[in-house]
Design a protein around this motif. Sequence first.
Motif, mmCIF file in Angstrom:
data_model
loop_
_atom_site.group_PDB
_atom_site.id
_atom_site.type_symbol
_atom_site.label_atom_id
_atom_site.label_comp_id
_atom_site.label_asym_id
_atom_site.label_seq_id
_atom_site.Cartn_x
_atom_site.Cartn_y
_atom_site.Cartn_z
ATOM 1 N N VAL B 260 30.633 -1.459 10.332
ATOM 2 C CA VAL B 260 30.540 -0.049 10.720
ATOM 3 C C VAL B 260 29.643 0.698 9.734
ATOM 4 O O VAL B 260 28.791 1.508 10.122
ATOM 5 N N GLU B 261 29.828 0.403 8.440
ATOM 6 C CA GLU B 261 29.005 1.047 7.409
ATOM 7 C C GLU B 261 27.523 0.713 7.614
ATOM 8 O O GLU B 261 26.656 1.548 7.394
ATOM 9 N N ARG B 262 27.274 -0.535 8.030
ATOM 10 C CA ARG B 262 25.880 -0.921 8.273
ATOM 11 C C ARG B 262 25.316 -0.132 9.452
ATOM 12 O O ARG B 262 24.186 0.353 9.397
ATOM 13 N N GLU B 263 26.133 -0.001 10.510
ATOM 14 C CA GLU B 263 25.679 0.768 11.673
ATOM 15 C C GLU B 263 25.402 2.217 11.306
ATOM 16 O O GLU B 263 24.488 2.839 11.845
ATOM 17 N N ARG B 264 26.197 2.749 10.375
ATOM 18 C CA ARG B 264 26.050 4.152 9.981
ATOM 19 C C ARG B 264 24.967 4.334 8.922
ATOM 20 O O ARG B 264 24.754 5.443 8.452
ATOM 21 N N GLY B 265 24.327 3.262 8.529
ATOM 22 C CA GLY B 265 23.223 3.364 7.570
ATOM 23 C C GLY B 265 23.669 3.496 6.123
ATOM 24 O O GLY B 265 22.849 3.763 5.237
ATOM 25 N N LEU B 266 24.963 3.329 5.863
ATOM 26 C CA LEU B 266 25.454 3.501 4.493
ATOM 27 C C LEU B 266 24.918 2.439 3.543
ATOM 28 O O LEU B 266 24.672 2.701 2.371
ATOM 29 N N TRP B 267 24.740 1.218 4.089
ATOM 30 C CA TRP B 267 24.236 0.164 3.208
ATOM 31 C C TRP B 267 22.809 0.448 2.768
ATOM 32 O O TRP B 267 22.399 0.020 1.699
ATOM 33 N N ASN B 268 22.043 1.180 3.576
ATOM 34 C CA ASN B 268 20.692 1.556 3.159
ATOM 35 C C ASN B 268 20.745 2.441 1.916
ATOM 36 O O ASN B 268 19.982 2.268 0.979
ATOM 37 N N ARG B 269 21.676 3.398 1.948
ATOM 38 C CA ARG B 269 21.775 4.273 0.787
ATOM 39 C C ARG B 269 22.233 3.492 -0.448
ATOM 40 O O ARG B 269 21.718 3.671 -1.551
ATOM 41 N N LEU B 270 23.210 2.599 -0.224
ATOM 42 C CA LEU B 270 23.714 1.805 -1.357
ATOM 43 C C LEU B 270 22.597 0.943 -1.940
ATOM 44 O O LEU B 270 22.454 0.817 -3.153
ATOM 45 N N ARG B 271 21.820 0.358 -1.042
ATOM 46 C CA ARG B 271 20.789 -0.574 -1.522
ATOM 47 C C ARG B 271 19.566 0.136 -2.092
ATOM 48 O O ARG B 271 18.761 -0.485 -2.781
ATOM 49 N N SER B 272 19.444 1.422 -1.822
ATOM 50 C CA SER B 272 18.328 2.150 -2.430
ATOM 51 C C SER B 272 18.590 2.392 -3.918
ATOM 52 O O SER B 272 17.673 2.710 -4.667
ATOM 53 N N ALA B 273 19.850 2.241 -4.318
ATOM 54 C CA ALA B 273 20.189 2.371 -5.746
ATOM 55 C C ALA B 273 19.814 1.069 -6.469
ATOM 56 O O ALA B 273 19.734 0.007 -5.848
ATOM 57 N N PRO B 274 19.594 1.147 -7.777
ATOM 58 C CA PRO B 274 19.218 -0.073 -8.522
ATOM 59 C C PRO B 274 20.426 -0.969 -8.787
ATOM 60 O O PRO B 274 20.815 -1.207 -9.938
ATOM 61 N N VAL B 275 21.032 -1.429 -7.730
ATOM 62 C CA VAL B 275 22.233 -2.273 -7.815
ATOM 63 C C VAL B 275 21.972 -3.531 -6.998
ATOM 64 O O VAL B 275 21.429 -3.450 -5.891
ATOM 65 N N SER B 276 22.350 -4.677 -7.545
ATOM 66 C CA SER B 276 22.072 -5.927 -6.837
ATOM 67 C C SER B 276 23.002 -6.108 -5.640
ATOM 68 O O SER B 276 24.091 -5.525 -5.581
ATOM 69 N N LYS B 277 22.563 -6.947 -4.727
ATOM 70 C CA LYS B 277 23.412 -7.281 -3.580
ATOM 71 C C LYS B 277 24.701 -7.929 -4.056
ATOM 72 O O LYS B 277 25.785 -7.713 -3.493
ATOM 73 N N THR B 278 24.593 -8.743 -5.084
ATOM 74 C CA THR B 278 25.779 -9.426 -5.604
ATOM 75 C C THR B 278 26.802 -8.411 -6.101
ATOM 76 O O THR B 278 28.002 -8.549 -5.840
ATOM 77 N N THR B 279 26.324 -7.365 -6.787
ATOM 78 C CA THR B 279 27.249 -6.341 -7.281
ATOM 79 C C THR B 279 27.919 -5.621 -6.121
ATOM 80 O O THR B 279 29.129 -5.353 -6.159
ATOM 81 N N LEU B 280 27.135 -5.302 -5.104
ATOM 82 C CA LEU B 280 27.703 -4.598 -3.949
ATOM 83 C C LEU B 280 28.786 -5.431 -3.276
ATOM 84 O O LEU B 280 29.870 -4.940 -2.962
ATOM 85 N N LEU B 281 28.505 -6.727 -3.064
ATOM 86 C CA LEU B 281 29.500 -7.581 -2.419
ATOM 87 C C LEU B 281 30.666 -7.864 -3.367
ATOM 88 O O LEU B 281 31.816 -7.965 -2.926
ATOM 89 N N ALA B 282 30.382 -7.964 -4.662
ATOM 90 C CA ALA B 282 31.462 -8.193 -5.627
ATOM 91 C C ALA B 282 32.418 -7.005 -5.641
ATOM 92 O O ALA B 282 33.635 -7.180 -5.776
#
Lengths: 247, 430
Positions: B260-282
Motif C-alpha cells: 500500500v505504501e508503494r502504491e501511495r508513493g511513500l517508498w519514493n520519499r523514503l528512498r530519496s533520503a540517503p538511506v540504503s535499501k537494507t536499512t529501510l527493510l531492516a
Amino acid sequence: MLTVEHLHKAFGPLVAVDDVSLSLEPGTLLGLLGPNGAGKTTTVSMIAGLTAPDGGAVLIDGARLSGDTDPKKRRIGLVPQDLALYDELSARANLRFFGSLYSLNGRALNAAIARTLELVGLADRERDLVRTFSGGMKRRLNLAAGLLHDPDVLLLDEPTVGVDPQSRNAIFDNLEVLKHQGKALLYTTHYMEEVERLADRIIVMDHGRVIANDTLAGLYAQVPAVAGERPSLESVFLTLTGRSLRD
Amino acid sequence: MPFIPLIAMVRKDLVIFFSERRSVIVSFVVPIAIASFFGVLFSGPTAGHQPRIAVAIVDQDGSAISQAIVSGARADATLAVATPTADAARESVKRGKIGVAVIIPTGFGDAAGHALFGAGEKPVLAFAYDPSHTAELAMVRGILTQHVMQAVSAEVFGGAQGQQILTQTLAQVRSSSMADEDKRALIQLMSAAQSFYDRQRTGAGSSARPRGLTMPYTANEEPITAGSNIAYNGYAHSFGGMAIQFLLFAMANLGIEMLVERERGLWNRLRSAPVSKTTLLAGKAASGTIISLAILLVAFAFAIVVFRVRIHGSVAGFLGVSIACAFMASTFGLLVAALGNSPATARGVTTLAVLMMVMLGGAWVPTFIFPEWLQQFTVVIPVRWAVDGLDAMTWRGLGFASALAPMGVLLAFAGIFGGLALTRFRWQQE
C-alpha cells in the motif's frame, strides 16, 4: 548547482528518457513541461536517486551523485506527485519521521519541523492526524516534508494536483519564498499558468527528449504572433508537442 | 547502518500498528480467545473425570454369555453402556448421540461357545458406528474383545450353558476326522477342564464362579511431561500455536501495508533520503519482530496467569525460540511485500499461505496425529519448528540444548525470506 548530463533510461524497448541534459542555478525555478509519458517523472526519479539511469550523470556542484547512501542526496529534496504521507500519524509525527531519515534529531529536528510547518501554514494543526486534513493541507504538508532537511535543490513533481486555488496560491507563495532563499527548484507540471507565473526557464520534453529549453520570452518567440497578439504558452506547447492524444 | 533512520522506521511502524484498534484486537485478543478454546479441547480429562465412550449394546440373544458380556461392559470404567432396542440404537448412532452400537444376535452365546475350540462356525457381532467416530469404534471393539473372551470362556468352563456346549463339543471332536493323536490331546484337555470346573461346582474346589480368560497383565500408564508431579497442560500448545498463527497474519498484513505504501508513493520519499535499501527493510524487519514478539509474549503471559501454563524447560530457550520465531515471521512479511503485485492479490494469497503453514506446522493440532509421510514433510514448514520449540520449552520441560535446533532453523528461514525480499522487492510501482 544541479547539472544533469545526457541522462538515458529505457524500460525494455521503451526509451523513457533520451539524452536529457539540464542545469539549475540557485535562486531559480526551472519549469519542466511535457505531455503524459514525456519522461518528466522518470527524469525527476533519476535526479532524486530513485531510478538508476542507464547512461548519463547527475552532478551536484560538479560531483557525481551515486548510490542510495550518497551524502550528496541530503542536498536534494523531493516533493513527489503522490501525497506521500502517513494518514494514521499527525502532521508533526510525519515530519518527525521524514526528518529522521536524514538523521535529524533532537533540537535540530524540532526546529526544522517548526520552520517548515510555519512556512506552509500548518503550525496550528501539527498535532492533528493527516487523515483529517483537506487535499490542499496534505499538499502543503507534502511540500513541508521535502523541505525538512533544508535542501539546496528541490524537485517538485506536479505539487499542485487536485488542490483548490487558495492552497495552490499558498504553495506558489511558498515557492517564491524558497526561491528568494536561494533554493534551486525543478518544477514539473501540466498547468501552463503555473510555469508562466513561477519559472525563470522552461524545458519542454516529449518522447523522452528535450525539445525546447528557453526562457518564457524565448519560447514565445518560437511561435509567430497571430493577428499581432502574443501566443499563449499553451499554444507554444501544442505547437512543439503536437495535438495527438498521449493517453 | 545509520541508527537514527532505523529507529525512526521502527518507531513509526509501532505507532501506526498500535494506533489501529482493530489490528491490536485481532493480533492480541483473538488468539487468546481461540487458544483458550483449543486448550480446553487438548487439555484432556481433569483428575477424577475420565470421559466414557457412549455405546449401545443390544442383547438379542439373552443367553448367559450375552448377559455376561453386557454386565462386563457395564462394569467397564471406559464405557457408558445403554441397552436400547436395535432400531433405537441405530437411530442414536445416526443422530450422532452415540458413536457405536453393538448388536449381539440371537444364538450368539451358543455359537461363540462352540467356536471357542474351532469346532463351530463363528457368530457375528455387529457394530453399527458413526463414520466420524472411527477411533471410538476401534476402542469399543478392543474393549469388547476382552469382555467376550472372558464371558465365553467362563461359561464354557463353568456355566450350565457351557457344560452343555462342552459336552456337545466333546462329542463333535470324537466323531471328527481329526488325526487320532490330535483328537486324543484335545479331548484330554477339554476333559481336564471339565473335571476342574466340576470339582468347583460340587464344592471340592474354590466356591467362586470361574472368571474365565482375563487379560494376562495390567497396565501402568505414566504421562511423560516436564516432571513426575507435573501434569500435561494443553493450553501451552494451543497458546503457542494460536499466537504463531496470528503473528503470521499480523506480519503478512505488514507486508501488504508495504505494498500500500508503494502504491501511495511513500517508498519514493523514503528512498530519496540517503538511506540504503537494507536499512529501510531492516527497519521493517525490526518493527515486525517487536510486534510479533509482543503478540507471542502477551499470549503466553495470559496463559501463565489464567491457565497456569509454565515454562518447565529453559526460560532462555523459550525466549530464544520466541525471538527467532518473531524474526522469521517479520521476514515472512517482507517476503509477502516482495512477491505481491498488489495489496488485493497479496491479501488472498497470504491468507491461504498462512493457514497452510499453521495447519501443517501443528499450530492447530499436534503433528503426531498426521500420517507418517506428512510428519516428515512438515519439517520444511517453519511453523513446525516454532511450535515444537515452544512445546519443548514449556510442557515438555526440555533444556536449552533442545531449543538450539528450532532457533537455528527459524533463523535460517528468516535469512532466506529476508534475502529474497531484499533482492525481489520492487521499490517503485510499475
